[in-house]
Design a protein around this motif. Structure first.
Motif, PDB file in Angstrom:
ATOM      1  N   UNK A  77       0.832  -1.206   0.000  1.00 52.32           N
ATOM      2  CA  UNK A  77       0.000   0.000   0.000  1.00 52.32           C
ATOM      3  C   UNK A  77       0.869   1.259   0.000  1.00 52.32           C
ATOM      4  N   UNK A  78       2.007   1.186   0.688  1.00 48.64           N
ATOM      5  CA  UNK A  78       2.896   2.349   0.789  1.00 48.64           C
ATOM      6  C   UNK A  78       3.752   2.551  -0.455  1.00 48.64           C
ATOM      7  N   UNK A  79       3.874   1.528  -1.286  1.00 44.38           N
ATOM      8  CA  UNK A  79       4.727   1.619  -2.481  1.00 44.38           C
ATOM      9  C   UNK A  79       4.031   2.397  -3.588  1.00 44.38           C
ATOM     10  N   UNK A  80       4.735   3.339  -4.202  1.00 44.33           N
ATOM     11  CA  UNK A  80       4.210   4.149  -5.312  1.00 44.33           C
ATOM     12  C   UNK A  80       2.885   4.817  -4.943  1.00 44.33           C
ATOM     13  N   UNK A 105       3.623   2.417 -12.545  1.00 43.18           N
ATOM     14  CA  UNK A 105       4.706   2.081 -13.484  1.00 43.18           C
ATOM     15  C   UNK A 105       5.385   0.743 -13.196  1.00 43.18           C
ATOM     16  N   UNK A 106       5.300   0.273 -11.946  1.00 40.39           N
ATOM     17  CA  UNK A 106       5.985  -0.976 -11.583  1.00 40.39           C
ATOM     18  C   UNK A 106       5.360  -2.205 -12.229  1.00 40.39           C
ATOM     19  N   UNK A 107       4.155  -2.061 -12.758  1.00 42.85           N
ATOM     20  CA  UNK A 107       3.448  -3.212 -13.329  1.00 42.85           C
ATOM     21  C   UNK A 107       4.040  -3.677 -14.660  1.00 42.85           C
ATOM     22  N   UNK A 108       5.042  -2.965 -15.152  1.00 50.34           N
ATOM     23  CA  UNK A 108       5.736  -3.403 -16.360  1.00 50.34           C
ATOM     24  C   UNK A 108       7.018  -4.154 -16.013  1.00 50.34           C
ATOM     25  N   UNK A 109       7.305  -4.281 -14.715  1.00 47.40           N
ATOM     26  CA  UNK A 109       8.611  -4.793 -14.282  1.00 47.40           C
ATOM     27  C   UNK A 109       8.529  -6.085 -13.473  1.00 47.40           C
ATOM     28  N   UNK A 110       7.343  -6.614 -13.242  1.00 45.61           N
ATOM     29  CA  UNK A 110       7.163  -7.768 -12.364  1.00 45.61           C
ATOM     30  C   UNK A 110       7.225  -9.087 -13.150  1.00 45.61           C
ATOM     31  N   UNK A 111       7.040 -10.176 -12.426  1.00 41.46           N
ATOM     32  CA  UNK A 111       6.917 -11.496 -13.032  1.00 41.46           C
ATOM     33  C   UNK A 111       5.562 -12.083 -12.659  1.00 41.46           C
ATOM     34  N   UNK A 112       4.855 -12.637 -13.620  1.00 44.94           N
ATOM     35  CA  UNK A 112       3.542 -13.232 -13.356  1.00 44.94           C
ATOM     36  C   UNK A 112       3.198 -14.178 -14.499  1.00 44.94           C
ATOM     37  N   UNK A 113       2.385 -15.194 -14.202  1.00 41.23           N
ATOM     38  CA  UNK A 113       2.122 -16.255 -15.175  1.00 41.23           C
ATOM     39  C   UNK A 113       0.671 -16.385 -15.628  1.00 41.23           C
ATOM     40  N   UNK A 142     -10.282  -4.785 -22.713  1.00 43.24           N
ATOM     41  CA  UNK A 142     -10.260  -3.655 -21.784  1.00 43.24           C
ATOM     42  C   UNK A 142     -10.856  -2.407 -22.420  1.00 43.24           C
ATOM     43  N   UNK A 143     -11.597  -1.632 -21.627  1.00 44.62           N
ATOM     44  CA  UNK A 143     -12.135  -0.364 -22.117  1.00 44.62           C
ATOM     45  C   UNK A 143     -11.121   0.761 -21.955  1.00 44.62           C
ATOM     46  N   UNK A 144     -10.513   0.835 -20.777  1.00 44.09           N
ATOM     47  CA  UNK A 144      -9.553   1.911 -20.500  1.00 44.09           C
ATOM     48  C   UNK A 144      -8.469   1.414 -19.557  1.00 44.09           C
ATOM     49  N   UNK A 145      -7.220   1.842 -19.820  1.00 47.99           N
ATOM     50  CA  UNK A 145      -6.106   1.577 -18.916  1.00 47.99           C
ATOM     51  C   UNK A 145      -5.660   2.908 -18.329  1.00 47.99           C
ATOM     52  N   UNK A 146      -5.651   3.000 -17.010  1.00 44.92           N
ATOM     53  CA  UNK A 146      -5.203   4.201 -16.309  1.00 44.92           C
ATOM     54  C   UNK A 146      -3.800   3.932 -15.775  1.00 44.92           C
ATOM     55  N   UNK A 147      -2.822   4.694 -16.275  1.00 43.73           N
ATOM     56  CA  UNK A 147      -1.430   4.455 -15.951  1.00 43.73           C
ATOM     57  C   UNK A 147      -0.873   5.507 -15.000  1.00 43.73           C
ATOM     58  N   UNK A 148       0.074   5.079 -14.160  1.00 38.91           N
ATOM     59  CA  UNK A 148       0.748   5.997 -13.266  1.00 38.91           C
ATOM     60  C   UNK A 148       1.642   6.959 -14.022  1.00 38.91           C
ATOM     61  N   UNK A 149       1.858   8.145 -13.445  1.00 39.61           N
ATOM     62  CA  UNK A 149       2.602   9.213 -14.113  1.00 39.61           C
ATOM     63  C   UNK A 149       4.069   8.862 -14.364  1.00 39.61           C
ATOM     64  N   UNK A 150       4.599   7.877 -13.641  1.00 38.56           N
ATOM     65  CA  UNK A 150       5.998   7.496 -13.827  1.00 38.56           C
ATOM     66  C   UNK A 150       6.194   6.403 -14.877  1.00 38.56           C
ATOM     67  N   UNK A 151       5.116   6.031 -15.554  1.00 38.85           N
ATOM     68  CA  UNK A 151       5.228   5.053 -16.642  1.00 38.85           C
ATOM     69  C   UNK A 151       6.065   5.652 -17.770  1.00 38.85           C
ATOM     70  N   UNK A 152       6.986   4.882 -18.293  1.00 39.54           N
ATOM     71  CA  UNK A 152       7.867   5.403 -19.342  1.00 39.54           C
ATOM     72  C   UNK A 152       7.084   5.743 -20.607  1.00 39.54           C
TER      73      UNK A 152
END
Length: 264
Positions: free
Chosen positions: A83-86, A220-228, A237-247
């Motif tokens: 919860x405290x991250x990003x 932005x961290x959701x582009x850097x994880x591992x998941x299967x 998807x209708x809309x993707x809301x991205x964090x401001x730190x997304x590249x």
């Protein structure tokens, strides 16, 4: 008016169990006696901790010893830590996303920390119908009496304050929502949306199949994880809301997938 506060997994306990988990990551397998001596705790306290950790499939207990469960795919930080991250990104996503949710809508939310920020924004709306598998989110939304909140049952995960399993899947499968809002563990441009937990993915798919509009919220961290485990393709998807730190590169890659993308 009485306020209901959930304290299923008090901070002192979860920090202690995280310490035990980290110790097991280093040692792989130890005796119960080693844990008692290393942490300076009573045998009864260690056994209670191990009981909870075994129930959540973090560890495997054998006669007199315990080892980390290497197949445990939900080995993620505790809810409060995540919860405290990003936090600034998640807050901005919540504010922007909620501008697109009208009063009186029915909304399903997953048990992610991003959705908790979204719940904080939505809790003072009027005439809303909410459904979630998260005790944390249900408690937040229930702080106002202007809306109806429905909570799915199932197998309870204390580290994430949520319920999984067939009961939760059936709960969402029997309903209909205007919107589902959820957050992934991983976004792979061109391939789809992925999660660490197969059980949670099944619940999200049930929510998604019951909803008219599917909204994804991701820092932005959701582009850097591992998941299967895949919950959706971009065409769903209708809309993707991205964090401001997304590249800028990842923003352009998602726009190329054809899904409406909003940088918050």
């Amino acid at each position: 008016k009485m306020e209901w506060k959930v304290s299923v997994f008090p901070e002192k306990k979860w920090k202690r169990r995280e310490s035990i988990l980290n110790f097991l990551k280093e040692r792989k397998e130890v005796s119960v006696e080693e844990l008692i001596q290393h942490f300076g705790l009573s045998p009864s306290t260690i056994r209670r901790d191990l009981y909870v950790m075994e129930k959540e499939e973090m560890v495997i207990r054998t006669f007199g010893s315990v080892q980390i469960n290497m197949d445990f795919t939900m080995l993620i930080p505790h809810f409060d830590e995540r919860f405290a991250a990003n936090a600034a990104e998640k807050k901005a996503i919540a504010v922007r996303l909620c501008q697109d949710i009208p009063d009186g809508a029915s909304v399903a939310l997953d048990s992610s920390t991003t959705c908790y920020y979204i719940a904080q924004e939505l809790k003072n709306r009027s005439g809303m119908q909410f459904a979630t598998n998260s005790i944390k989110i249900a408690t937040c939304l229930s702080s106002s009496e202007k809306n109806n909140v429905m909570l799915a049952g199932g197998n309870y995960r204390p580290r994430n304050f949520d319920c999984l399993g067939s009961q939760a899947i059936s709960f969402f499968g029997s309903m209909r929502f205007d919107y589902v809002i959820y957050s992934p563990d991983l976004i792979v441009p061109g391939k789809g949306i992925f999660h660490i937990s197969g059980q949670l993915t099944d619940i999200i798919i049930a929510m998604k199949n019951a909803s008219d509009h599917i909204l994804l919220a991701a820092d932005h961290s959701k582009f850097e994880q591992k998941a299967n485990f895949k919950s959706a393709g971009f065409d769903e998807l209708d809309t993707i809301y991205l964090g401001q730190d997304t590249s800028a590169e990842n923003v352009e890659l998602l726009k190329a997938c054809g899904t409406k993308t909003v940088l918050c």
